[in-house]
Design a protein around this motif. Structure first.
Motif, short mmCIF file in Angstrom:
data_model
loop_
_atom_site.label_atom_id
_atom_site.label_comp_id
_atom_site.label_asym_id
_atom_site.label_seq_id
_atom_site.Cartn_x
_atom_site.Cartn_y
_atom_site.Cartn_z
N MET A 1 -0.51 -5.16 10.76
CA MET A 1 -1.71 -4.22 10.61
C MET A 1 -2.95 -5.04 10.27
O MET A 1 -2.84 -6.15 9.66
CB MET A 1 -1.71 -3.05 9.69
N LEU A 10 -13.37 -2.80 5.77
CA LEU A 10 -13.60 -1.75 4.95
C LEU A 10 -14.10 -2.11 3.67
O LEU A 10 -13.68 -3.29 3.15
CB LEU A 10 -12.38 -0.75 4.73
N VAL A 22 -3.66 8.17 0.96
CA VAL A 22 -2.21 8.00 1.28
C VAL A 22 -1.38 8.41 0.24
O VAL A 22 -0.21 9.02 0.75
CB VAL A 22 -2.16 6.42 1.68
N CYS A 44 -6.43 4.32 10.60
CA CYS A 44 -5.10 4.15 10.21
C CYS A 44 -3.82 5.17 11.07
O CYS A 44 -2.96 4.79 11.59
CB CYS A 44 -4.56 4.43 8.89
N SER A 46 -3.94 5.83 14.29
CA SER A 46 -3.53 5.20 15.44
C SER A 46 -2.07 4.85 15.39
O SER A 46 -1.35 4.88 16.33
CB SER A 46 -4.71 4.35 15.96
N PHE A 58 4.62 0.88 17.10
CA PHE A 58 3.78 -0.03 16.53
C PHE A 58 4.71 -0.34 15.23
O PHE A 58 4.39 -1.59 14.58
CB PHE A 58 2.54 0.37 16.02
N GLY A 59 5.84 0.10 15.06
CA GLY A 59 6.64 -0.44 13.86
C GLY A 59 6.10 -0.01 12.73
O GLY A 59 6.08 -0.41 11.58
N ALA A 60 5.08 1.13 12.60
CA ALA A 60 4.14 1.42 11.44
C ALA A 60 5.26 2.60 10.58
O ALA A 60 5.49 3.44 11.12
CB ALA A 60 2.90 2.03 11.61
N PRO A 61 5.49 2.02 9.57
CA PRO A 61 6.04 2.89 8.52
C PRO A 61 5.54 4.21 8.32
O PRO A 61 4.29 4.18 8.16
CB PRO A 61 6.53 2.12 7.17
N TRP A 68 8.84 3.13 0.32
CA TRP A 68 8.17 2.05 0.34
C TRP A 68 8.57 0.86 0.59
O TRP A 68 9.51 0.43 -0.31
CB TRP A 68 7.10 2.12 -0.82
N LEU A 69 7.87 -0.10 1.56
CA LEU A 69 8.52 -1.27 1.71
C LEU A 69 7.67 -2.19 0.54
O LEU A 69 8.49 -3.28 0.03
CB LEU A 69 7.85 -1.78 3.18
N TYR A 70 6.57 -2.21 0.45
CA TYR A 70 6.03 -2.82 -0.68
C TYR A 70 5.33 -2.18 -2.00
O TYR A 70 4.57 -2.70 -2.51
CB TYR A 70 4.85 -3.55 0.05
N GLN A 80 -1.87 -3.73 -0.17
CA GLN A 80 -1.53 -3.82 1.72
C GLN A 80 -2.59 -3.55 2.49
O GLN A 80 -2.76 -4.19 3.50
CB GLN A 80 -0.33 -2.77 1.79
N ARG A 85 0.90 -7.57 4.06
CA ARG A 85 2.17 -8.29 4.26
C ARG A 85 2.71 -7.97 5.55
O ARG A 85 2.62 -6.64 5.89
CB ARG A 85 3.12 -8.01 3.19
N HIS A 86 3.36 -8.61 5.94
CA HIS A 86 4.08 -8.37 7.45
C HIS A 86 5.55 -8.98 7.25
O HIS A 86 5.72 -10.19 7.25
CB HIS A 86 3.39 -9.06 8.48
N GLY A 87 6.59 -7.85 7.17
CA GLY A 87 7.86 -8.39 6.92
C GLY A 87 8.39 -9.14 8.26
O GLY A 87 7.87 -9.02 9.36
C1 HEC Z 1 -2.29 -1.84 14.27
C2 HEC Z 1 -1.49 -0.60 13.45
C3 HEC Z 1 -1.82 -0.46 12.23
C4 HEC Z 1 -2.85 0.00 11.81
C5 HEC Z 1 -4.03 0.29 12.36
C6 HEC Z 1 -2.77 0.37 10.13
N1 HEC Z 1 -1.36 -0.16 9.83
FE1 HEC Z 1 -0.50 0.07 7.95
N2 HEC Z 1 1.25 -0.83 8.76
C7 HEC Z 1 1.26 -0.98 9.84
C8 HEC Z 1 2.63 -1.89 9.87
C9 HEC Z 1 3.07 -2.20 11.36
C10 HEC Z 1 2.98 -1.89 8.63
C11 HEC Z 1 4.36 -2.52 8.23
C12 HEC Z 1 4.22 -3.91 7.87
C13 HEC Z 1 5.32 -4.91 7.89
O1 HEC Z 1 6.04 -4.97 7.02
O2 HEC Z 1 5.45 -5.68 9.00
C14 HEC Z 1 2.09 -1.07 7.77
C15 HEC Z 1 2.25 -1.05 6.58
C16 HEC Z 1 1.39 -0.18 5.88
C17 HEC Z 1 1.64 -0.08 4.33
C18 HEC Z 1 2.88 -0.27 3.59
C19 HEC Z 1 3.93 0.78 3.44
C20 HEC Z 1 5.14 0.65 2.67
O3 HEC Z 1 5.99 1.26 2.97
O4 HEC Z 1 5.08 0.04 1.37
C21 HEC Z 1 0.79 0.88 3.87
C22 HEC Z 1 0.33 1.42 2.70
C23 HEC Z 1 -0.14 0.95 5.17
N3 HEC Z 1 0.34 0.26 6.20
C24 HEC Z 1 -1.44 1.63 4.94
C25 HEC Z 1 -2.29 1.57 6.06
C26 HEC Z 1 -3.64 2.10 5.97
C27 HEC Z 1 -4.16 2.92 4.56
C28 HEC Z 1 -4.49 1.71 7.13
C29 HEC Z 1 -5.78 2.25 7.32
C30 HEC Z 1 -6.70 1.77 6.50
C31 HEC Z 1 -3.32 1.34 7.87
N4 HEC Z 1 -2.10 1.08 7.35
C32 HEC Z 1 -3.65 0.68 9.28
C33 HEC Z 1 0.65 -1.17 10.92
C34 HEC Z 1 -0.87 -0.55 11.01
#
Ligand code: HEC
Length: 115
Positions: A1, A10, A22, A44, A46, A58-61, A68-70, A80, A85-87
């Motif tokens: 992300m 932001l 969140v 977020c 999308s 997207f593998g987005a949790p 929570w991963l983190y 985050q 962080r990217h796992g």
């Molecule tokens: C392009 C896709 C994408 C967008 C846009 C994005 N994320 Fe993520 N997000 C991810 C992915 C993939 C992960 C997992 C990260 C990993 O471990 O590789 C993640 C992880 C997270 C986590 C950690 C979740 C955990 O379990 O600990 C949080 C919190 C988070 N995103 C919040 C947000 C917020 C708030 C926004 C907008 C401001 C956002 N993300 C935008 C793809 C996205």
């Protein structure tokens, strides 16, 4: 992300607001103000889904559960969003033989109901 804070996508107060939103998703509490809601929808949703349900493509949790991963404290969520962080999974080639990897793949696939 994307690194919303580190890459200056932001502002700090916007990150605080979206982190509050969140947190409200996972704790199912109401959040004060519409700023976080709007920022979430624009930046977020999308990947993480309109209601924080997560996005498999997207593998987005999920951000709407208690897993929570983190970390699920506000500071973890702010961290985050600011500098994600990217796992990374370690490679198992050479540590497991091909047959064992295939057997594990079949087992893991079955854990998901064969979907
Ligand atoms: C392009 C896709 C994408 C967008 C846009 C994005 N994320 Fe993520 N997000 C991810 C992915 C993939 C992960 C997992 C990260 C990993 O471990 O590789 C993640 C992880 C997270 C986590 C950690 C979740 C955990 O379990 O600990 C949080 C919190 C988070 N995103 C919040 C947000 C917020 C708030 C926004 C907008 C401001 C956002 N993300 C935008 C793809 C996205």
């Amino acid at each position: 992300m994307p690194a919303f804070g580190a890459d200056e996508l932001l502002e700090k107060d916007q990150i605080e607001a979206v982190a509050d939103y969140v947190l409200s998703l996972s704790t199912q509490t109401a959040v004060a103000g519409a700023v976080g809601v709007e920022l979430y929808a624009e930046n977020c949703a999308s990947c993480h889904g309109g209601a924080g349900e997560g996005g498999r493509e997207f593998g987005a949790p999920s951000l709407a559960d208690q897993i929570w991963l983190y970390g699920g404290e506000k500071a973890d969520i702010v961290a985050q969003i600011t500098k994600p962080r990217h796992g990374v999974m370690p490679a198992w080639t050479g540590r497991l033989d091909d047959t064992t990897i295939k057997m594990l793949a079949v087992y893991v696939h079955a854990l998901g109901g064969g979907e």
